[in-house]
Design an enzyme around this catalytic site. Structure first.
Site: not given
Length: 574
Positions: A218, A243, A296-298, A324, A358, A456
């Site tokens: 998360s 986590k 989280g991040s891509t 996502e 996001c 982003e």
């Protein structure tokens, strides 16, 4: 006969004998078509001056501000303090720790996986109404007992204003748990009614939990996401690991303790604050990995996918990957748009929670005929935004999450200031002397490919490009091709033909598309959330579709008549 055995009672009487079953006996439901109470979205408190809610939240903030709890890993229901400690600091006051937490070690991580797998059989066998009751009860405990405690942890630990905490840590998380239970209840029952049956045949489907453990990873920016990522698989009878982000440990720990109070059995969700590299080595590569539920991040999501793909032959089942990630979310403003609606929606979309959603609005395309009026009003209103401590309830923005985020955002602003195609209209100042404060910043550019238009930033930075009114259709193509992401976006227009055209042309540009509203603010059970392209797998949190990803359906056919021959009529002689 159907019977139900509670964990402490193992004696079952049937019509012929009295036997004592082992602890592995199945626990059947004693109810037929039991239904949970109806679900509705949680009302949000306004915390107006003089209200009881405001006083209770201020008391919780004072308590949280004066505390620095020691947070363990929780493995199989037991608190584990590894001694490998780190601290979470307040974004608005970077020298003040809000908690100390123990990081999981490789041994603890292995124990967490073992604990999850050991609890799996009994949790799967728990009657569905008891399983769903855990999360329904958790929603009410959060609503009526722990609301202020969790909001305070979120405000101070993650830098949220009172309203941003209320819509996240309270309302959205309550909705995730309450509606999640209802979605699973409906998923179990509705398909059975859709099946057809030949004479003498009974068909049914079973929604089995996945074979293995699930891993929830998360982010810091929404307390609700953490509580939902770990709960979604568990609602279906799965077990796993959670986590949390290192910058939201306190709020996530409070969330876990609410689930524990609601009756979550030991080992079903194991709480493991830990470095990402450790999780990758010991959990992502484990043969029993059944699913990853990630926000989280891509870059991190792609690394997870690559790790699983590189080890695909060693898993017992193909792991489900749900994710996502980021967004480069847009507002497209047609010449017919209402100026005040555009201005107010854009300020909220771009600058609420310091642009760290996001779904935050970070690029905007504006018709030239409206730009002078919109520009004047945007600059005027942005200058009115108060930047300060979350303890001050009239603050609209606080600090960004940490030093790395602060430095990254500042680089984007400095890059725009040095770009001849860009000009900073308002904001741009950054100050990290006490906390990580970045002013709400609006950049105007003539270059659709400018860095701040495409990448982003995850901060309070909005870039605007002006287009000729006659080029509306062309700018929709520019918008569609302008980013790798496809999470959220909005069209502002009173001309219905313009709305229809944008809806068609931007069909793949956003998983959540808004008409005359900001690009943020999806509500559970109202606007299912998620996007495609580089923004994730678009499995739609807050809707029943995501729950299908965490079960393995078994079709069961039962023949109720004797079979008298193996031959078919076509085989008979004339």
């Amino acid at each position: 006969m159907l019977h139900r055995v509670c964990p402490s009672v193992r004696t079952v009487v049937n019509s012929t004998t009295c036997t004592t079953r082992s602890s592995h006996c199945r626990h059947f439901s004693q109810f037929g078509a039991v239904k949970l109470p109806p679900a509705k979205n949680e009302p949000m408190f306004n915390y107006a001056p003089g209200s009881k809610e405001r006083d209770l939240l201020k008391a919780a903030l004072a308590k949280t501000n004066a505390s620095c709890p020691d947070i363990p890993c929780i493995i199989n229901g037991k608190e584990i303090r590894t001694g490998e400690t780190r601290q979470q600091f307040m974004p608005h006051n970077k020298s003040q720790a809000i908690c100390t937490y123990h990081q999981a070690t490789p041994q603890v991580l292995q124990e967490a996986i073992q604990g999850a797998m050991q609890s799996k059989k009994e949790f799967e066998a728990l009657p569905v109404e008891d399983r769903l009751a855990i999360f329904t009860k958790a929603s009410w405990l959060l609503s009526k007992v722990h609301r202020y405690e969790l909001n305070a942890a979120t405000m101070l630990g993650q830098g949220k204003t009172v309203w941003q905490a209320e819509i996240d840590a309270a309302a959205e998380l309550i909705d995730f748990w309450r509606f999640g239970a209802k979605f699973v209840e409906e998923m179990y029952s509705t398909p059975q009614n859709a099946l057809l049956h030949d004479d003498g045949i009974w068909n049914r489907v079973e929604f089995r939990p996945l074979e293995g453990f699930c891993l929830a990873i998360s982010p810091f920016n929404f307390t609700a996401i953490g509580g939902n990522l770990c709960a979604t698989p568990a609602l279906l009878g799965n077990v796993g690991l959670w986590k949390p982000s290192s910058t939201s440990v306190l709020a996530n720990y409070v969330t876990y303790k609410i689930l524990e109070e609601a009756g979550l059995p030991p080992g079903v969700i194991n709480f493991i604050p830990s470095p990402g590299k450790l999780v990758s080595e010991h959990a992502l590569k484990h043969p029993d990995l059944a699913a990853v539920n990630f926000t989280g991040s891509t870059a991190v999501f792609r690394d997870i996918w690559h790790t699983i793909g590189s080890n695909i032959a060693q898993y017992k089942s193909y792991p489900r990957i749900v994710g996502e990630t980021g967004g480069k979310n847009f507002h497209v403003v047609h010449a017919s748009a209402d100026v005040e609606t555009v201005v107010n929606a854009t300020i909220r979309g771009a600058f609420e929670y310091q642009g760290q959603k996001c779904s935050a609005t970070s690029r905007m395309y504006v018709a030239r005929s409206l730009w002078p009026a919109i520009k004047e009003r945007l600059v005027e209103e942005t200058k009115q935004i108060k930047l300060g401590s979350p303890l001050d309830f009239d603050t609209f923005m606080t600090a960004v999450i940490d030093a790395n985020s602060f430095a990254s955002i500042r680089r984007y602003i400095e890059g725009a200031a040095a770009d001849d195609a860009c000009s900073i209209l308002v904001g741009g100042a950054c100050d990290d002397r006490q906390g990580y404060f970045v002013e709400p910043t609006i950049i105007e550019t003539t270059d659709a490919a400018a860095k701040s238009m495409r990448e982003e930033i995850f901060g309070p930075v909005l870039t605007v490009m002006v287009y000729d009114d006659a080029q509306f259709e062309a700018v929709l193509d520019v918008c569609d091709a302008g980013s790798d992401y496809a999470l959220t976006g909005s069209i502002f227009a009173l001309d219905r033909k313009a709305v229809a055209l944008a809806t068609e042309k931007l069909r793949q540009s956003a998983g959540n598309f808004y008409i005359n509203d900001k690009s943020t603010g999806s509500v559970v059970a109202q606007q299912p959330f998620g996007g495609a392209r580089a923004s994730g797998t678009n499995d739609k949190a807050g809707f029943m579709s995501i729950y299908n990803r965490f079960c393995s359906v078994r079709s069961i056919k039962e023949n109720m008549l004797p079979q008298t021959t193996w031959r078919y009529p076509s085989m008979d002689a004339k």
